[in-house]
Design an enzyme around this catalytic site. Structure first.
Site, PDB file in Angstrom:
ATOM      1  N   LYS A 181     -48.731  60.086  12.279  1.00 35.97           N
ATOM      2  CA  LYS A 181     -47.621  58.838  12.400  1.00 35.97           C
ATOM      3  C   LYS A 181     -48.247  58.178  11.482  1.00 35.97           C
ATOM      4  CE  LYS A 181     -45.732  60.532  15.926  1.00 35.97           C
ATOM      5  NZ  LYS A 181     -45.440  61.992  15.538  1.00 35.97           N
TER       6      LYS A 181
HETATM    7  C1  LIG Z   1     -39.932  61.916  19.190  1.00 36.70           C
HETATM    8  C2  LIG Z   1     -41.482  61.812  19.862  1.00 36.70           C
HETATM    9  N1  LIG Z   1     -41.396  61.599  20.916  1.00 36.70           N
HETATM   10  C3  LIG Z   1     -42.357  62.355  21.434  1.00 36.70           C
HETATM   11  C4  LIG Z   1     -43.883  62.443  20.708  1.00 36.70           C
HETATM   12  C5  LIG Z   1     -45.280  62.615  21.154  1.00 36.70           C
HETATM   13  O1  LIG Z   1     -46.463  61.739  20.823  1.00 36.70           O
HETATM   14  P1  LIG Z   1     -47.458  62.614  21.559  1.00 36.70           P
HETATM   15  O2  LIG Z   1     -48.195  62.990  21.320  1.00 36.70           O
HETATM   16  O3  LIG Z   1     -48.458  60.435  20.848  1.00 36.70           O
HETATM   17  O4  LIG Z   1     -47.970  62.128  22.805  1.00 36.70           O
HETATM   18  C6  LIG Z   1     -43.503  62.991  19.404  1.00 36.70           C
HETATM   19  C7  LIG Z   1     -44.924  63.310  18.765  1.00 36.70           C
HETATM   20  O5  LIG Z   1     -45.567  64.318  17.680  1.00 36.70           O
HETATM   21  C8  LIG Z   1     -42.117  62.794  19.024  1.00 36.70           C
HETATM   22  O6  LIG Z   1     -42.182  62.856  17.465  1.00 36.70           O
END
Ligand SMILES: Cc1ncc(COP(=O)(O)O)c(C=O)c1O
Length: 374
Positions: A181
């Site tokens: 990210k």
């Molecule tokens: C659009 C989206 N939502 C939610 C998430 C979930 O994030 P996390 O891995 O921090 O839980 C991601 C992870 O890549 C994502 O791309």
């Protein structure tokens, strides 16, 4: 030439900050998390931030704290990572998927409005790739039907559209600091909001429903803690937060470099046969650079790029086509034709500040060659 899909941008100051935290007394959620939360709030303009272990955790807790439970419906998009829907299922609620706009891949507000039922409790849009949905339209629908608006901002911190920044119109805004990210600590997340009571509730739910976290329990004279709710364990720790305190200061500069790269890609791919660049409304946070190619040749194009040492990925195959969600929600691929089509055609190219212009030019050349109609 070899162009990796992603390289992080942590610098010596970030690493030194982690080392300093490791030499300190506190490793779990403590003063560094608190410092990060304050700086993150200053950046987003959202007064309350709770640092968490993931965006998945943030969305799960947001839905839970706002009262979403069994029998409720939450309207969301099939063009996203699976977590956007799985957090709804975790609460016994139903993800009601609606199709995306054909030219942006963002959730279509007209489809959202048409999907509202007496069981609808919330809308969970995704600001995809860094581009913002039409939040003014979504807020209007939410207000009209008394629904909560929770933003999945895993891709989106630095954006703006129609004078609206991520989370500004939302009841809760959920962020990811996962390895790739724009702001990262390997694994991490946050929830930001305007409502102090909600932030306090989220902090408790992130810590087993305990009335005090570790910093609250061990500073000064001992005080008992209580259990006030059934919660989860989603707090971020100081070691991870330490990576992000200085990174936040550089976020805008890093965005500027990404913007240069995106402009270079856009110019390079303009009018290229076999390649379509979707529309990006407003200022994107530039998390991912995605293109659409011939769906019949998409996987072959990905393999050809790998052979030419260009890292590429797919974000995303529409999630209603993946086995578990397809079977659980009972959807056919064609139920959401735009998301289905986009999911079959999309490729993601390398986009990170450390990319050199020559690497960007190499990627453009290779993609144009392999994606050109045969
Ligand atoms: C659009 C989206 N939502 C939610 C998430 C979930 O994030 P996390 O891995 O921090 O839980 C991601 C992870 O890549 C994502 O791309």
């Amino acid at each position: 030439m070899n162009v990796e899909f992603y390289r992080h941008n942590l610098d010596e100051a970030d690493i030194e900050r982690v080392c300093a935290t490791l030499r300190s007394v506190f490793l779990t959620s403590g003063p560094v998390c608190a410092e990060f939360e304050k700086k993150f709030s200053a950046y987003t303009g959202l007064p309350y931030t709770v640092a968490l272990s993931s965006c998945s955790g943030a969305m799960h807790l947001a839905l839970m704290a706002l009262g979403v439970g069994p029998g409720d419906e939450v309207i969301t998009t099939p063009m996203t990572f699976i977590a956007t829907s799985t957090v709804i299922l975790h609460l016994g609620a139903k993800p009601v998927l609606v199709d995306v706009e054909p030219d942006t891949a963002l959730i279509d507000p007209a489809e959202v409005a048409a999907a509202v039922t007496p069981k609808t409790k919330a809308i969970l849009p995704v600001n995809l790739y860094g581009a913002m949905c039409d939040m003014r339209a979504l807020r209007e629908i939410a207000d009209k039907h008394k629904l909560f608006l929770i933003e999945d901002n895993a891709h989106c911190i630095e954006a703006e559209r129609d004078g609206v920044r991520p989370g500004m119109l939302a009841d809760a805004s959920c962020y990811s600091f996962y390895a790739t990210k724009n702001l990262t600590c390997g694994e991490g997340g946050a929830l930001a909001c305007h409502d102090e009571a909600l932030a306090i509730r989220i902090r408790q739910l992130a810590n087993h429903g305990m009335s005090k976290n570790a910093a609250g329990r061990y500073h000064g004279k001992y005080e008992h803690w209580d259990m006030v709710a059934e919660g989860w364990k989603y707090n971020l720790d100081d070691v991870h937060a330490a990576m992000m305190v200085h990174q936040l200061d550089r976020l805008d500069d890093l965005w500027e470099r990404k913007n240069e790269i995106v402009n270079r890609y856009d110019a390079g791919f303009a009018d290229a046969p076999g390649i379509t660049r979707h529309k990006v409304p407003g200022k994107s946070a530039h998390h991912l650079y995605t293109l659409w190619v011939d769906p019949a040749r998409r996987d072959e194009i990905l393999h050809d790029l790998r052979d030419r040492h260009v890292g590429a990925a797919v974000n995303y195959r529409a999630i209603h086509t993946l086995t578990y969600l397809r079977e659980t929600l009972g959807h056919a691929p064609e139920d959401f034709p735009e998301a289905y089509r986009i999911g079959l055609s999309t490729i993601t190219l390398p986009l990170y500040p450390k990319l050199a212009d020559e690497q960007v030019d190499y990627v453009i050349e290779q993609v144009k060659e392999v994606a050109a109609p045969k």
